[in-house]
Design a protein around this motif. Structure first.
Motif, short mmCIF file in Angstrom:
data_model
loop_
_atom_site.label_atom_id
_atom_site.label_comp_id
_atom_site.label_asym_id
_atom_site.label_seq_id
_atom_site.Cartn_x
_atom_site.Cartn_y
_atom_site.Cartn_z
N SER A 1 0.85 -1.19 0.00
CA SER A 1 0.00 0.00 0.00
C SER A 1 0.89 1.24 0.00
N GLU A 2 0.29 2.37 -0.26
CA GLU A 2 1.04 3.64 -0.28
C GLU A 2 1.65 3.91 1.08
N LYS A 3 0.93 3.59 2.14
CA LYS A 3 1.44 3.82 3.49
C LYS A 3 2.66 2.94 3.77
N GLU A 4 2.62 1.69 3.34
CA GLU A 4 3.76 0.79 3.55
C GLU A 4 5.00 1.27 2.78
N LYS A 5 4.77 1.77 1.57
CA LYS A 5 5.89 2.29 0.78
C LYS A 5 6.51 3.50 1.48
N LEU A 6 5.67 4.39 2.00
CA LEU A 6 6.17 5.57 2.68
C LEU A 6 6.91 5.21 3.96
N GLN A 7 6.41 4.21 4.69
CA GLN A 7 7.08 3.78 5.91
C GLN A 7 8.47 3.23 5.61
N GLU A 8 8.58 2.47 4.54
CA GLU A 8 9.87 1.91 4.15
C GLU A 8 10.84 3.02 3.73
N LEU A 9 10.34 3.98 2.96
CA LEU A 9 11.16 5.11 2.53
C LEU A 9 11.60 5.95 3.73
N TYR A 10 10.71 6.15 4.69
CA TYR A 10 11.01 6.90 5.91
C TYR A 10 12.13 6.22 6.69
N LYS A 11 12.02 4.92 6.84
CA LYS A 11 13.03 4.16 7.59
C LYS A 11 14.40 4.24 6.90
N LYS A 12 14.42 4.08 5.59
CA LYS A 12 15.69 4.14 4.86
C LYS A 12 16.30 5.53 4.94
N THR A 13 15.47 6.56 4.86
CA THR A 13 15.97 7.93 4.93
C THR A 13 16.56 8.22 6.30
N LEU A 14 15.92 7.76 7.35
CA LEU A 14 16.46 7.96 8.70
C LEU A 14 17.79 7.23 8.88
N GLU A 15 17.90 6.03 8.33
CA GLU A 15 19.15 5.27 8.43
C GLU A 15 20.28 6.00 7.72
N LYS A 16 20.00 6.52 6.52
CA LYS A 16 21.02 7.26 5.78
C LYS A 16 21.43 8.52 6.54
N ARG B 1 27.32 16.73 8.58
CA ARG B 1 26.13 17.13 9.35
C ARG B 1 25.09 17.84 8.49
N THR B 2 25.50 18.66 7.54
CA THR B 2 24.53 19.40 6.73
C THR B 2 23.72 18.46 5.84
N ALA B 3 24.37 17.46 5.27
CA ALA B 3 23.66 16.48 4.45
C ALA B 3 22.70 15.67 5.31
N ALA B 4 23.12 15.36 6.52
CA ALA B 4 22.26 14.60 7.43
C ALA B 4 21.03 15.43 7.81
N ASP B 5 21.21 16.72 8.00
CA ASP B 5 20.07 17.60 8.31
C ASP B 5 19.08 17.66 7.15
#
Length: 54
Positions: free
Chosen positions: A9-24, A33-37
């Motif tokens: 679902s769209e929500k599951e895709k967004l959750q996965e993208l959110y998790k990957k973005t936080l890990e990066k 630090r600026t790229a992380a921000d």
């Protein structure tokens, strides 16, 4: 095995993208630090989209 062809679902895709973005962002926070921000800001936008879906 039965969920092999199940579409996400769209929500599951967004959750996965959110998790990957936080890990990066976490990995980059040790060196750039600026790229992380910037990645954290993207993650917040994704979180807002998830809230709008609910």
């Amino acid at each position: 095995m039965f969920g092999l062809f199940k579409k996400k679902s769209e929500k599951e895709k967004l959750q996965e993208l959110y998790k990957k973005t936080l890990e990066k962002a976490h990995k980059l926070s040790h060196s750039d630090r600026t790229a992380a921000d910037k990645l954290m800001a993207e993650a917040e936008e994704i979180a807002k989209k998830m809230d709008n879906i609910q």
